[in-house]
Each structure stands twice: as C-alpha cells, then as structure tokens.
Scaffold this active site. Structure first.
Site: not given
Length: 470
Positions: A112, A142, A217
């Site tokens: 993402h 992911d 992230s």
C-alpha cells in the site's frame, strides 16, 4: 505522628530485611532469558542495537498521477462558459518506510506504500537517494520488493525466524512516522497470530505496543538479536495516531515473498483444493473437542491434493508440520510459508473422533481450464470488458477464492458500456438470457448474436444479481 527521614530509612531497611528472610518463590523463567535484576540492568541502552540496524531502514517516496475533473463537468450550461473537460493531472506523493534485506539492494516494504505509483525513490539514512523499481508486489499479503542499484553494497538486516518469537519479547520499531525523519520506538510483542486486521488475506500478524504511526508502514520490527522479526503494516487507532496497538507481517512470510522475487516468479500459495470454516464452541462440543481450535473442512474438490491425501468434509485440521492450527487463517499462513516441493503433514480429527496424520503434497495452483482471455467489443452491453475462464491459478491471480469457477470479469475499461452496465472486476457471469455461460468463448459468441435485449445473471461475492438491458 510524622516520622523523620532517618526513621523512614531505618524502618524501610528493617522491613526489607524482614521480608528478605522469607524464601522468594522462583519464577519459571525459560533458560537463556531473564528479567532485569538490578538498577544497572534497567539502565541498559538499545543504542548499540539501533546503530547496527537503523542504516538498513529507508524512506520510500511514491508519486502517482491523479486526474482532476472540473466541478462543472456534465452540466451543459456551466460547461458552455467554464468548460467541463479534465484538468491537467497533478502528482500526488506518499511516504512510507522500507527495509534493506540484501546488500545487493533488495528492499521490502508494504504494497500500500507504493500502490499505483509511477515513480518511486528510496532515501537512505545517510541522505543518499536512489530510483527504485518494483520487482514484486502483492496486495493480498500487502508486501512489495523494490530494487535499487549502487556501486557498493548496502547495509542490510538479516531475517529472524518469527516462529521463535514469543509474547513479551522486546522489540524495536524503526521507520519514518509522519515524515519527520527516522524514529526508533521500543515495546514488547503483545500478541501473536492476530487475525481479521483487514490489511491482507494472510490473517497472521505480530502485535506490538511499540509506537507505530502513519509513515511507519513498511518499516522494521527488530528483535533483540538485531534481526528483522516483522514488517510494520497497520495500526488500530480511532485518532489516526498510535494507541499502542500495532501489527507487523511476520518475517517468515516476508522471507517466502522475497524468495519468490529472487526466483523471478510471482508469490503463490499452494493449491490444496479445500475450503475451511472456523471451529465454533458449539461445533467443538458436538465433536467432543475440549477447545474450539482448528480448521473445519467445509468442502473438498474432487481429485485435488486434499482429496488425494484423504481429507474429508467435516474433518478438523489440528496442526500442520507440528504447528498448531487455531483457525483457517492460521492454516493459510502455514501453507503460504511452507513452500513448494515438499509435503505438509496434517494432524486431522475425523467425525468419528479418530485422529490421524495425512501427507499433503504442496504444489502450485493449476490452470485448468485455460484462461482464454478475451476483450469484448461490438454493440453489446459487455463492450469494454475483459473476460477469462476461472481456474485455481486464474482465481488466485484475480485475488478470488481458488475454488471459484465460471467466466469472470478480469478488467473493465473506464467509460465503456460494460462499466455503465455496472460490471466490475471479479464479477462471475453465471447466465445470459436464462442459459448458463460455460466459457469465455461461449459468452463472446452469445453476446454478439445481434439481440436487442439481454438478461444477465452475475455472481458478485456470493450474491446473485440479475439485470435486464434493452
């Protein structure tokens, strides 16, 4: 009556001596692990560990083009004066983190972070920047692997065996929260095998209370051996900031994903040909199980590896390769990290209460029937849709259950008749004009037969939708 300072000290010493005389109860500490035993140990620093690993954590900048439309688009009156066409697109950027896992310049991050990016740059902790290309990406897990080039090797971090991680282990989270620069936070592993987090379909996460915020992230979760135990991927928050509940993808799944990138093929999950349900307390009681853990076999595809291994509907998978199976997500994670070319050993409890071990071969999903991809055109409601025959492999590529069959929509062109009809990728065309659709060739032939009306039946995520077009 108030006590003087000297009296308080004397009383505390006497009280401590009195309690020291009673034999302490020894804690059941595992050999090789210990808790702080002195003030000096409490004052120990993570600095040496940070120095050894922080240079392997990078910033990832992703730029993507975003179309801007006029607010007057579609209104003939305002378009006459202000115009209604699309405005010049603007570039939108996002910031995340990544981890160098190979001195040759392999970097792992979250999908993402770089999704739909047209330009990706990586900034090292020492300020150097590099253009990066995507070697592999998968929205379901992911994860993404990037490659950067340089004349000298990069600092990298080794991957830990995440199966050795335990609740209570100390960890460091390194990343770039809110874009303020590289930041290190510490905490413990709060839980293991967390599921239903919503960021990917391999529901098996390490939970930590180390502060993780937007921008973290793709960053590193480091254990006390200086190894990568997880890739930070999500937080649980109502405010958007850290509430002490963060989640990381375990390093063993990261390793399997990187290995696929190095081999030059997409990340694949083994095809076993069975679907599973969670084991509820009621079902566990009815089967005589003392706890509701395991994966209940819902259905088995005839001739599939699960069928040949002897797995039957109603069986409960209790473990795989010696690892306990808590639920279907846990089983999926173990299968995804097991790899191909070697069998998996399942411990299974049958409906009659007997337990046995089954050997399950792990192999890639087959493409049977062939996908026979076709882009539909002409004067039909399906014009602009790309259709394929579903097989276990094709369903896996479309991020659909491997057990799905039929003719699926692979993509839809923007503004096409198919999009105006409401067709979406992953829709399965079940029937056309009250007749079952058997293949992509069958749908193309029947859609272009010159009719002026169609009745279309679609399976969308298990729901049947029927639409009539004149």
């Amino acid at each position: 009556m108030a006590m003087t300072l000297s009296a308080c000290v004397a009383w505390s010493a006497a009280f401590g001596v009195a309690h020291a005389q009673s034999a302490p109860v020894p804690l059941p500490i595992e050999p090789g692990r210990s808790v702080p035993g002195s003030v000096a140990e409490i004052k120990l620093s993570f600095a040496p560990l940070v120095k050894a690993t922080a240079s392997s954590v990078v910033n990832v900048y992703a730029a993507r083009r975003v179309e801007r439309r006029s607010p007057f688009a579609g209104d003939p009156f305002f378009e006459q004066f202000f115009g209604g066409g699309a405005r010049r697109p603007r570039m939108e950027s996002s910031l995340g983190s990544g981890v160098v896992v190979d001195p040759a310049g392999l970097i792992v991050t979250n999908n993402h972070v770089i999704e739909n990016a047209e330009e990706i740059r990586v900034a090292l902790a020492d300020g150097r920047e590099f253009d990066a290309k995507v070697l592999q990406r998968d929205a379901r897990v992911d994860l993404a692997v990037l490659k950067v080039e340089a004349d000298e090797p990069f600092d990298s971090v080794a991957l830990a065996d995440s199966d050795r991680t335990e609740i209570g282990d100390l960890v460091l989270a390194i990343g770039n929260p809110f874009g303020i620069g590289q930041t290190v936070t510490n905490g413990i592993v709060s839980a293991l095998a967390r599921t239903h987090i919503g960021s990917n379909d391999v529901g098996y996460f390490i939970q930590t209370d180390a502060a993780i915020n937007p921008g973290n992230s793709g960053g590193a979760l480091i254990d006390m051996r200086g190894q990568l135990v997880g890739v930070n991927t999500a937080i649980f928050s109502r405010s958007g900031g850290s509430n002490g509940i963060g989640f990381a993808i375990p390093s063993n799944l990261v390793r399997a994903f990187i290995d696929a990138s190095r081999a030059g093929h997409p990340f694949e999950r083994p095809f076993i040909g069975a679907t599973f349900l969670p084991l509820t307390s009621d079902i566990a009681n009815a089967m005589g199980l003392d706890r509701p853990t395991g994966a209940l076999v819902q259905a088995v595809v005839s001739g599939a590896p699960a069928d040949e291994a002897g797995l039957r509907e109603g069986d409960v998978v209790l473990s795989i390769n010696g690892f306990a199976v808590e639920n279907p997500d846990s089983l999926g994670y173990r299968l995804a990290t097991a790899g191909f070319g070697k069998p998996a050993v399942l411990k299974v409890r049958a409906l009659d209460g007997q337990e046995e071990e089954l050997t399950l071969p792990l192999m890639p999903a087959p493409e049977d029937p062939p996908r026979d991809q076709r882009q539909l055109g002409g004067s039909t409601p399906f014009t602009g849709a790309t259709i394929v025959n579903l097989s276990p492999r094709m369903a896996d590529e479309l991020e659909m259950p491997q057990s799905k069959t039929g003719v699926a929509i692979a993509s839809v062109e923007p503004g096409s008749p198919a999009m105006r009809l409401g067709l979406r990728p992953k829709d399965v065309i079940v029937a056309l004009n009250d007749r079952e659709v058997t293949s992509s060739a069958d749908l193309e032939r029947r859609a272009s037969d010159g009719r002026r009306g169609w009745e279309v039946e679609v399976d969308r995520d298990g729901q049947r939708l029927v639409q009539t077009i004149r």
